[in-house]
Design a protein around this motif. Structure first.
Motif, PDB file in Angstrom:
ATOM      1  N   THR A   1      -6.532  14.448 -65.732  1.00 25.85           N
ATOM      2  CA  THR A   1      -7.388  15.453 -65.099  1.00 25.85           C
ATOM      3  C   THR A   1      -8.817  14.956 -64.991  1.00 25.85           C
ATOM      4  OG1 THR A   1      -6.001  17.229 -65.969  1.00 25.85           O
ATOM      5  CG2 THR A   1      -8.207  17.831 -65.243  1.00 25.85           C
ATOM      6  N   LEU A   2      -9.309  14.336 -66.052  1.00 30.76           N
ATOM      7  CA  LEU A   2     -10.674  13.797 -66.026  1.00 30.76           C
ATOM      8  C   LEU A   2     -10.792  12.657 -65.016  1.00 30.76           C
ATOM      9  CD1 LEU A   2     -11.631  13.881 -69.801  1.00 30.76           C
ATOM     10  CD2 LEU A   2     -12.698  15.172 -67.947  1.00 30.76           C
ATOM     11  N   ALA A   3      -9.745  11.833 -64.889  1.00 33.80           N
ATOM     12  CA  ALA A   3      -9.782  10.748 -63.907  1.00 33.80           C
ATOM     13  C   ALA A   3      -9.920  11.306 -62.496  1.00 33.80           C
ATOM     14  CB  ALA A   3      -8.525   9.896 -64.028  1.00 33.80           C
ATOM     15  N   ALA A   4      -9.144  12.352 -62.183  1.00 37.45           N
ATOM     16  CA  ALA A   4      -9.202  12.952 -60.850  1.00 37.45           C
ATOM     17  C   ALA A   4     -10.542  13.627 -60.605  1.00 37.45           C
ATOM     18  CB  ALA A   4      -8.065  13.962 -60.689  1.00 37.45           C
ATOM     19  N   ALA A   5     -10.971  14.457 -61.553  1.00 38.98           N
ATOM     20  CA  ALA A   5     -12.202  15.223 -61.363  1.00 38.98           C
ATOM     21  C   ALA A   5     -13.439  14.334 -61.421  1.00 38.98           C
ATOM     22  CB  ALA A   5     -12.286  16.324 -62.425  1.00 38.98           C
TER      23      ALA A   5
ATOM     24  N   PRO B   1      -5.816  19.474 -53.927  1.00 39.66           N
ATOM     25  CA  PRO B   1      -7.112  19.911 -54.482  1.00 39.66           C
ATOM     26  C   PRO B   1      -8.201  20.099 -53.428  1.00 39.66           C
ATOM     27  CG  PRO B   1      -6.164  18.187 -55.853  1.00 39.66           C
ATOM     28  CD  PRO B   1      -5.349  18.250 -54.594  1.00 39.66           C
ATOM     29  N   LYS B   2      -8.118  19.376 -52.321  1.00 43.32           N
ATOM     30  CA  LYS B   2      -9.154  19.494 -51.285  1.00 43.32           C
ATOM     31  C   LYS B   2      -9.158  20.872 -50.626  1.00 43.32           C
ATOM     32  CE  LYS B   2      -9.685  14.600 -50.139  1.00 43.32           C
ATOM     33  NZ  LYS B   2      -9.630  13.584 -49.070  1.00 43.32           N
ATOM     34  N   TRP B   3      -8.080  21.621 -50.795  1.00 42.48           N
ATOM     35  CA  TRP B   3      -8.059  22.982 -50.267  1.00 42.48           C
ATOM     36  C   TRP B   3      -8.863  23.936 -51.153  1.00 42.48           C
ATOM     37  CZ3 TRP B   3      -6.218  24.559 -45.628  1.00 42.48           C
ATOM     38  CH2 TRP B   3      -5.364  23.703 -44.938  1.00 42.48           C
ATOM     39  N   PHE B   4      -9.317  23.452 -52.318  1.00 41.68           N
ATOM     40  CA  PHE B   4     -10.018  24.302 -53.282  1.00 41.68           C
ATOM     41  C   PHE B   4     -11.335  23.640 -53.709  1.00 41.68           C
ATOM     42  CE2 PHE B   4      -5.567  25.283 -53.504  1.00 41.68           C
ATOM     43  CZ  PHE B   4      -5.498  26.655 -53.679  1.00 41.68           C
ATOM     44  N   PRO B   5     -12.293  23.477 -52.807  1.00 40.05           N
ATOM     45  CA  PRO B   5     -13.557  22.826 -53.177  1.00 40.05           C
ATOM     46  C   PRO B   5     -14.324  23.594 -54.234  1.00 40.05           C
ATOM     47  CG  PRO B   5     -13.737  23.868 -51.015  1.00 40.05           C
ATOM     48  CD  PRO B   5     -12.283  23.899 -51.388  1.00 40.05           C
ATOM     49  N   ASP B   6     -14.003  24.868 -54.405  1.00 42.32           N
ATOM     50  CA  ASP B   6     -14.683  25.701 -55.396  1.00 42.32           C
ATOM     51  C   ASP B   6     -14.091  25.572 -56.791  1.00 42.32           C
ATOM     52  OD1 ASP B   6     -12.483  26.771 -54.002  1.00 42.32           O
ATOM     53  OD2 ASP B   6     -12.879  28.774 -54.779  1.00 42.32           O
ATOM     54  N   ALA B   7     -12.912  24.960 -56.920  1.00 37.04           N
ATOM     55  CA  ALA B   7     -12.255  24.867 -58.231  1.00 37.04           C
ATOM     56  C   ALA B   7     -11.343  23.646 -58.291  1.00 37.04           C
ATOM     57  CB  ALA B   7     -11.468  26.138 -58.518  1.00 37.04           C
ATOM     58  N   GLN B   8     -11.869  22.492 -57.902  1.00 41.01           N
ATOM     59  CA  GLN B   8     -11.018  21.315 -57.820  1.00 41.01           C
ATOM     60  C   GLN B   8     -10.533  20.849 -59.187  1.00 41.01           C
ATOM     61  OE1 GLN B   8     -12.008  18.160 -55.186  1.00 41.01           O
ATOM     62  NE2 GLN B   8     -12.852  19.491 -53.625  1.00 41.01           N
ATOM     63  N   GLY B   9     -11.372  20.992 -60.223  1.00 44.02           N
ATOM     64  CA  GLY B   9     -10.944  20.599 -61.557  1.00 44.02           C
ATOM     65  C   GLY B   9      -9.778  21.440 -62.037  1.00 44.02           C
ATOM     66  N   THR B  10      -9.868  22.747 -61.840  1.00 45.81           N
ATOM     67  CA  THR B  10      -8.812  23.658 -62.274  1.00 45.81           C
ATOM     68  C   THR B  10      -7.513  23.405 -61.511  1.00 45.81           C
ATOM     69  OG1 THR B  10     -10.452  25.356 -62.810  1.00 45.81           O
ATOM     70  CG2 THR B  10      -8.173  26.082 -62.544  1.00 45.81           C
TER      71      THR B  10
ATOM     72  N   VAL C   1      -4.750  21.753 -67.603  1.00 47.18           N
ATOM     73  CA  VAL C   1      -5.357  22.958 -67.035  1.00 47.18           C
ATOM     74  C   VAL C   1      -6.646  23.311 -67.765  1.00 47.18           C
ATOM     75  CG1 VAL C   1      -5.035  25.402 -66.563  1.00 47.18           C
ATOM     76  CG2 VAL C   1      -3.115  23.829 -66.302  1.00 47.18           C
ATOM     77  N   ILE C   2      -6.608  23.253 -69.096  1.00 51.64           N
ATOM     78  CA  ILE C   2      -7.789  23.605 -69.898  1.00 51.64           C
ATOM     79  C   ILE C   2      -8.950  22.669 -69.605  1.00 51.64           C
ATOM     80  CG2 ILE C   2      -8.710  23.717 -72.246  1.00 51.64           C
ATOM     81  CD1 ILE C   2      -5.864  24.623 -73.120  1.00 51.64           C
ATOM     82  N   ILE C   3      -8.677  21.368 -69.601  1.00 48.23           N
ATOM     83  CA  ILE C   3      -9.736  20.392 -69.339  1.00 48.23           C
ATOM     84  C   ILE C   3     -10.256  20.543 -67.915  1.00 48.23           C
ATOM     85  CG2 ILE C   3     -10.198  17.922 -69.041  1.00 48.23           C
ATOM     86  CD1 ILE C   3     -10.254  18.773 -71.932  1.00 48.23           C
ATOM     87  N   GLY C   4      -9.351  20.810 -66.964  1.00 47.47           N
ATOM     88  CA  GLY C   4      -9.787  21.003 -65.586  1.00 47.47           C
ATOM     89  C   GLY C   4     -10.720  22.197 -65.453  1.00 47.47           C
TER      90      GLY C   4
END
Length: 399
Positions: A322-326, A120-129, A265-268
């Motif tokens: 997903t919520l835990a990570a984000a 996810p760190k490679w995508f700072p613009d969409a880390q939740g997704t 995916v949806i929640i992210g």
């Protein structure tokens, strides 16, 4: 293109690491060979698996400051290799607990933390997704590999299947080691901007936040409710849909897995676009709806309601990881994320008791309805925590 390759390989690693979540399917032929092993005894194995999943993730997080997360994938491969080979030779609940519960559970947590700490760190613009996509692979495992297990064990002894899975899973972990790389300190977003790295909490600072504890309790309550039904999904389906074929039951149970993946995916994606509090409350409402639908399916014996209930259950349960990570990243920052995230994931240590309690309730009452009542109580209590929670947008001052 390199970022996309990391996502693809990350999903593959998570798919095999999530195999342990297929326990309600895997336990079928094991239970048939050992009919004296009770529902509570088999549910305890899943509880142990979730416990050592958390401990494996925690150790991986602590090691991340000393070694590259890539090396944790090698460790995971060794644990899976030893664990699955031992599962193929079990002859008691003790050996089941040590092989599947301890070794495979720890291997799963180690791989999980390694992938989530890198990709996810490679995508700072969409880390939740991106987190949701990775976790979709983890959640989809029980459907994809569980269905393969069901089909193969129709003609193959289940012990041979685990023997086959041992080198295969270890090999996937090695592929992850060879391909995946940690992101630069400030990975560029798609528009060329970089993450700020602001609002970084040490683990000690995080633990002093009421915000952390409210989320932790929320995750325990909802995760416990979700694990209760996941561990019993197959027998619940067999009860409501008595007389259906093994493949039909596997497909229905797999709906939880499919929607678990979709929910992540949806929640992210929603997390990247909406307020944290709104998404958490939405997830809680899904859980409450799931409990009510499961109660209705059991009371009426409706196969259609059960399918809808499993769909909603999957979507609800998919929201938690997903919520835990984000949430951990947004509320407590990037710098100490590997350790902080593993601490937040310790909610599964307590939540995993949900499956054990559910097994005990079934043994005592002889019905699954009592389990769904327990789920509803947990979910309502979780809603109280969600209403009190202050999110990363509102909690900027460190203790």
């Amino acid at each position: 293109m390199k970022r996309i390759l990391f996502v693809i390989v990350g999903v593959l690693v998570m798919l095999f690491a999530g195999f342990v979540y297929a326990w309600s399917i895997l336990s079928g032929p094991i239970s048939a060979e050992y009919p004296t092993w009770s529902s509570a005894a088999l549910s305890l194995n899943f509880t142990l698996c979730m416990t050592f999943f958390c401990l494996g993730a925690l150790v991986a997080g602590l090691l991340s400051g000393k070694v590259s997360p890539r090396f944790n994938l090698l460790l995971s491969g060794v644990l899976f290799l030893a664990g699955f080979l031992w599962v193929a030779r079990i002859d008691s609940t003790a050996t089941l607990y040590l092989s599947f519960g301890v070794l495979c559970g720890a291997g799963s947590g180690t791989a999980y933390n390694a992938v989530m700490a890198m990709v996810p760190k490679w995508f700072p613009d969409a880390q939740g997704t991106v987190s949701g996509i990775l976790l979709m692979g983890f959640g989809a495992s029980s459907l994809i590999i569980g269905t393969v297990f069901t089909n193969l064990t129709a003609t193959m002894d289940w012990r041979n299947f685990f023997t086959m899975m041992a080198p295969l899973t270890a090999g996937i972990m090695v592929i992850g080691f060879l391909v995946l790389r940690p992101a630069p300190a400030q990975a560029p977003a798609a528009d060329g901007t970089a993450s700020t790295g602001s609002n970084d909490y040490t683990t000690a600072q995080m633990l002093r936040q009421m915000n952390f504890w409210l989320f932790f309790v929320w995750a325990v309550l909802l995760g416990g409710a979700g694990l209760a039904i996941i561990s019993l999904a197959s027998p619940v389906a067999n009860t409501v849909a008595a007389g259906s074929s093994a493949n039909a039951i596997s497909l229905v149970v797999g709906m939880i897995s499919v929607c678990n993946g979709l929910g992540r995916v949806i929640i992210g994606a929603l997390f990247d676009r909406m307020s944290t509090k709104t998404v958490i409350r939405l997830a809680t409402v899904l859980y409450i709806s799931s409990s009510l639908l499961l109660m209705a399916a059991t009371a009426t014996g409706s196969f259609l309601i059960l399918i809808v209930a499993f769909v909603v259950t999957g979507l609800a349960y998919g929201s938690c990881p997903t919520l835990a990570a984000a949430f951990t990243k947004k509320a407590f920052g990037e710098k100490y994320y590997a350790v902080n995230y593993s601490i937040v994931n310790l909610n599964l240590l307590v939540a995993s008791l949900g499956s054990t309690i559910a097994g005990m309730l079934v043994d005592k009452t002889g019905t699954y309805f009592s389990v769904f009542v327990m789920m509803l109580v947990f979910c309502v209590a979780g809603l109280v925590c969600a209403m009190m929670l202050k999110t990363g947008e509102e909690s900027k001052k460190k203790a």
